[in-house]
Motif scaffolding. Structure first.
Motif, PDB file in Angstrom:
ATOM      1  N   ASN A  70     -40.973  23.741  -7.402  1.00  0.00           N
ATOM      2  CA  ASN A  70     -39.692  23.086  -7.506  1.00  0.00           C
ATOM      3  C   ASN A  70     -38.767  23.886  -6.839  1.00  0.00           C
ATOM      4  N   MET A  71     -38.797  25.261  -6.515  1.00  0.00           N
ATOM      5  CA  MET A  71     -38.029  25.762  -5.532  1.00  0.00           C
ATOM      6  C   MET A  71     -37.951  25.444  -4.171  1.00  0.00           C
ATOM      7  N   MET A  72     -39.200  24.896  -3.691  1.00  0.00           N
ATOM      8  CA  MET A  72     -39.331  24.398  -2.351  1.00  0.00           C
ATOM      9  C   MET A  72     -38.485  23.219  -2.154  1.00  0.00           C
ATOM     10  N   ALA A  73     -38.557  22.308  -3.392  1.00  0.00           N
ATOM     11  CA  ALA A  73     -38.025  21.132  -3.155  1.00  0.00           C
ATOM     12  C   ALA A  73     -36.512  21.225  -3.194  1.00  0.00           C
ATOM     13  N   VAL A  74     -35.852  22.183  -3.968  1.00  0.00           N
ATOM     14  CA  VAL A  74     -34.389  22.693  -3.818  1.00  0.00           C
ATOM     15  C   VAL A  74     -34.110  22.786  -2.464  1.00  0.00           C
ATOM     16  N   GLY A  77     -53.778  27.454  -3.870  1.00  0.00           N
ATOM     17  CA  GLY A  77     -53.768  26.364  -4.756  1.00  0.00           C
ATOM     18  C   GLY A  77     -52.922  25.351  -4.392  1.00  0.00           C
ATOM     19  N   ILE A  78     -52.941  24.329  -5.249  1.00  0.00           N
ATOM     20  CA  ILE A  78     -52.265  22.885  -5.001  1.00  0.00           C
ATOM     21  C   ILE A  78     -50.970  22.928  -5.873  1.00  0.00           C
ATOM     22  N   GLY A  79     -49.868  22.805  -5.601  1.00  0.00           N
ATOM     23  CA  GLY A  79     -48.652  22.416  -6.247  1.00  0.00           C
ATOM     24  C   GLY A  79     -47.811  21.569  -5.913  1.00  0.00           C
ATOM     25  N   MET A  80     -46.904  21.066  -6.595  1.00  0.00           N
ATOM     26  CA  MET A  80     -45.934  19.745  -6.344  1.00  0.00           C
ATOM     27  C   MET A  80     -44.750  20.081  -7.184  1.00  0.00           C
ATOM     28  N   GLY A  81     -43.520  19.915  -6.224  1.00  0.00           N
ATOM     29  CA  GLY A  81     -41.925  19.669  -6.752  1.00  0.00           C
ATOM     30  C   GLY A  81     -41.655  18.294  -6.545  1.00  0.00           C
ATOM     31  N   LEU A  82     -41.171  17.710  -7.506  1.00  0.00           N
ATOM     32  CA  LEU A  82     -40.941  16.206  -7.330  1.00  0.00           C
ATOM     33  C   LEU A  82     -39.378  16.116  -7.702  1.00  0.00           C
ATOM     34  N   VAL A  83     -38.807  15.329  -6.953  1.00  0.00           N
ATOM     35  CA  VAL A  83     -37.357  14.924  -7.109  1.00  0.00           C
ATOM     36  C   VAL A  83     -37.527  13.462  -7.318  1.00  0.00           C
ATOM     37  N   LEU A  84     -36.718  13.038  -8.446  1.00  0.00           N
ATOM     38  CA  LEU A  84     -36.585  11.423  -8.701  1.00  0.00           C
ATOM     39  C   LEU A  84     -35.114  11.181  -8.984  1.00  0.00           C
ATOM     40  N   LYS A  85     -34.636  10.141  -8.301  1.00  0.00           N
ATOM     41  CA  LYS A  85     -33.240   9.845  -8.517  1.00  0.00           C
ATOM     42  C   LYS A  85     -32.400  10.757  -8.652  1.00  0.00           C
ATOM     43  N   GLY A  86     -32.755  11.791  -7.407  1.00  0.00           N
ATOM     44  CA  GLY A  86     -31.667  12.971  -7.065  1.00  0.00           C
ATOM     45  C   GLY A  86     -31.792  14.203  -8.375  1.00  0.00           C
ATOM     46  N   GLU A  87     -32.930  14.017  -9.146  1.00  0.00           N
ATOM     47  CA  GLU A  87     -32.780  15.208 -10.177  1.00  0.00           C
ATOM     48  C   GLU A  87     -34.245  15.713  -9.973  1.00  0.00           C
ATOM     49  N   LEU A  88     -34.439  16.914 -10.157  1.00  0.00           N
ATOM     50  CA  LEU A  88     -35.548  17.552 -10.077  1.00  0.00           C
ATOM     51  C   LEU A  88     -36.417  17.541 -11.384  1.00  0.00           C
ATOM     52  N   PHE A  89     -37.604  16.891 -11.006  1.00  0.00           N
ATOM     53  CA  PHE A  89     -38.533  16.586 -12.379  1.00  0.00           C
ATOM     54  C   PHE A  89     -38.967  17.789 -13.029  1.00  0.00           C
ATOM     55  N   THR A  90     -38.686  17.932 -14.305  1.00  0.00           N
ATOM     56  CA  THR A  90     -39.552  18.779 -15.080  1.00  0.00           C
ATOM     57  C   THR A  90     -39.864  18.160 -16.430  1.00  0.00           C
ATOM     58  N   THR A 110     -40.788  18.037 -20.515  1.00  0.00           N
ATOM     59  CA  THR A 110     -40.064  18.139 -21.733  1.00  0.00           C
ATOM     60  C   THR A 110     -40.319  19.556 -22.577  1.00  0.00           C
ATOM     61  N   HIS A 111     -41.384  20.447 -22.032  1.00  0.00           N
ATOM     62  CA  HIS A 111     -41.708  21.626 -22.678  1.00  0.00           C
ATOM     63  C   HIS A 111     -41.759  22.675 -21.621  1.00  0.00           C
ATOM     64  N   SER A 112     -42.085  22.278 -20.248  1.00  0.00           N
ATOM     65  CA  SER A 112     -42.445  23.208 -19.227  1.00  0.00           C
ATOM     66  C   SER A 112     -41.901  22.474 -18.024  1.00  0.00           C
ATOM     67  N   SER A 113     -42.017  23.371 -16.799  1.00  0.00           N
ATOM     68  CA  SER A 113     -41.714  22.894 -15.516  1.00  0.00           C
ATOM     69  C   SER A 113     -42.642  21.734 -15.114  1.00  0.00           C
ATOM     70  N   GLY A 114     -43.745  21.431 -15.543  1.00  0.00           N
ATOM     71  CA  GLY A 114     -44.312  20.167 -15.296  1.00  0.00           C
ATOM     72  C   GLY A 114     -44.967  20.318 -13.847  1.00  0.00           C
ATOM     73  N   GLY A 115     -45.182  19.010 -13.259  1.00  0.00           N
ATOM     74  CA  GLY A 115     -45.469  19.094 -11.872  1.00  0.00           C
ATOM     75  C   GLY A 115     -46.568  19.606 -11.533  1.00  0.00           C
ATOM     76  N   GLU A 116     -47.621  19.374 -12.383  1.00  0.00           N
ATOM     77  CA  GLU A 116     -49.158  20.331 -12.052  1.00  0.00           C
ATOM     78  C   GLU A 116     -49.926  19.420 -11.476  1.00  0.00           C
ATOM     79  N   PHE A 117     -49.583  18.899 -10.336  1.00  0.00           N
ATOM     80  CA  PHE A 117     -50.038  17.946  -9.513  1.00  0.00           C
ATOM     81  C   PHE A 117     -51.855  18.366  -9.075  1.00  0.00           C
ATOM     82  N   GLY A 118     -51.953  19.617  -8.778  1.00  0.00           N
ATOM     83  CA  GLY A 118     -53.188  20.174  -8.196  1.00  0.00           C
ATOM     84  C   GLY A 118     -54.056  19.958  -9.569  1.00  0.00           C
TER      85      GLY A 118
END
Length: 415
Positions: free
Chosen positions: A197-201, A223-236, A238-246
């Protein structure tokens, strides 16, 4: 009946806009700030005067080579690097770093350490993080009272409140509330973030034209990870950072992943997975703890030279990444992608199979238009993202309200 904006709220918003404009542009003139923010010249003049008097901004004399037709040289405004400082801590596999970053965004001191994160106890891991921060704060050249925020990024899942590491592949320890621990220890506000997520920022800050509303940052490392931005907002989540693409499933019941499950994207595309396949080991073979960058470069060199198991290992990595991205694109539509990390240097070996796999998915209708950029070193991006997160807090929550909030907040434990 219309609802008016309170004077204090308007002043706070305008101050934040001016500080943000200066941070983005570097040394803009008051005229340039007016063009960026839409605020009147008189408002900017009043706000900038206050910010200069409070030591938040400084004036920079323009070059005297300005043409006489344009009148006297305009005076630029700059962030005062001594106004505040933040700490950016990055914890990854067998590696820990901290950087002191001044208010202008420049790294003024740093420290890096090699650790054995997979074997360390809970107390040892916490102790190392606390100790490295303490050493920076005890630096005689640093004004501790100026440190306004600590941001810590880690590989793995963090909670949605940016307080704790819930799970990470770099350690068997779980549910460590690093932000709370650092705040109690040093009395400085702290946050906990996912590294991707910090990479995406950071990417959005560096190149807002490419990375604006919708984009993806993929970490290609051990490892494999992901930071995702949708409509200008960092995706997280509901309970965690999410984005566990790997850890999306590529092949049910497939290769063993270091998370303990089978068939994850990472079990084919992580460095340990590429290394395992290149050596033609069983998919049931336990993932190796670490693979050096030098070993990965050697694997890539052999893959480029001969059509053997090394090249096939990268093909499998590309296939797993491609099917994963294609499935994601089916939900959100194609978006620009940044491939970040040591294995991004081998993206030429990964890309053909990746694009072929995307084209076979519902998200691949416009696969030819999908663009990929590469960045082979994730640490500067993660650190920069942490710094931006922390400095944004200082800008909006401490300096934007005015001197009273500044005096009561910098260097104190304010959540």
């Amino acid at each position: 009946m219309s609802v008016g904006i309170r004077h204090d709220d308007l002043r706070r918003r305008n101050r934040a806009m001016v500080i943000s404009a200066v941070r983005r542009a570097g040394q803009p003139s008051r005229t340039e700030i007016a063009a960026t923010t839409g605020l009147s010249h008189s408002t900017i003049s009043a706000i900038s005067s206050d910010l200069i008097q409070e030591g938040i901004l400084t004036e920079i004399k323009a070059s005297e080579t300005v043409s006489m037709k344009r009148g006297r040289p305009q005076v630029g405004l700059s962030l005062n690097p001594e106004a505040a400082a933040v700490l950016a801590v990055v914890l990854s596999l067998n590696f820990l770093s901290v950087a002191v970053i001044d208010y202008a965004g420049q790294v003024v001191a740093e420290e890096q350490r090699r650790l054995d994160t997979l074997t360390m106890s809970r107390d040892e891991l916490i102790g190392e993080c606390v100790a490295i921060v303490r050493r920076r704060l005890e630096d005689p050249d640093l004004d501790v009272q100026s440190v306004a925020r600590i941001a810590l990024a880690i590989q793995g899942i963090t909670d949605s409140h940016a307080r704790a590491m819930l799970w990470s592949p770099i350690t068997p320890q779980t549910n460590i509330a690093f932000a709370d621990i650092l705040e109690r220890e040093f009395g400085i506000p702290a946050i906990m973030e996912n590294d991707c997520n910090m990479m995406a920022v950071a990417l959005r800050w560096r190149d807002p034209d490419r990375y604006r509303d919708d984009f993806i940052a993929i970490l290609l490392s051990h490892g494999i990870g992901m930071g995702l931005v949708l409509k200008g907002e960092l995706f997280t989540g509901t309970h965690s950072s999410g984005g566990e693409f790997g850890h999306m499933i590529h092949r049910p019941g497939g290769a063993l992943c270091r998370c303990g499950r089978r068939g994850c994207v990472e079990a084919y595309a992580g460095n340990y997975a590429i290394w395992r396949n290149a050596r033609q080991l069983s998919e049931n073979a336990e993932p190796v703890a670490d693979v050096s960058d030098a070993e990965m470069r050697a694997l890539a060199a052999r893959a480029r030279q001969t059509d053997g198991p090394e090249r096939e290992a990268y093909r499998k990595a590309g296939e797993a990444l491609g099917f994963g991205l294609g499935s994601l694109f089916a939900l959100i539509d194609p978006a620009p992608v940044a491939m970040v990390g040591a294995s991004a240097a081998a993206f030429d070996l990964i890309e053909p199979a990746l694009r072929e796999a995307i084209a076979q998915t519902a998200g691949g209708h416009h696969s030819g238009s999908i663009s990929f950029d590469t960045e082979t070193n994730e640490l500067p991006l993660i650190r920069e993202g942490c710094a931006l997160r922390a400095l944004s807090f200082v800008d909006q929550e401490i300096f934007a309200p005015g001197t009273q909030a500044r005096a009561s907040s910098v260097g104190k434990n304010v959540a």
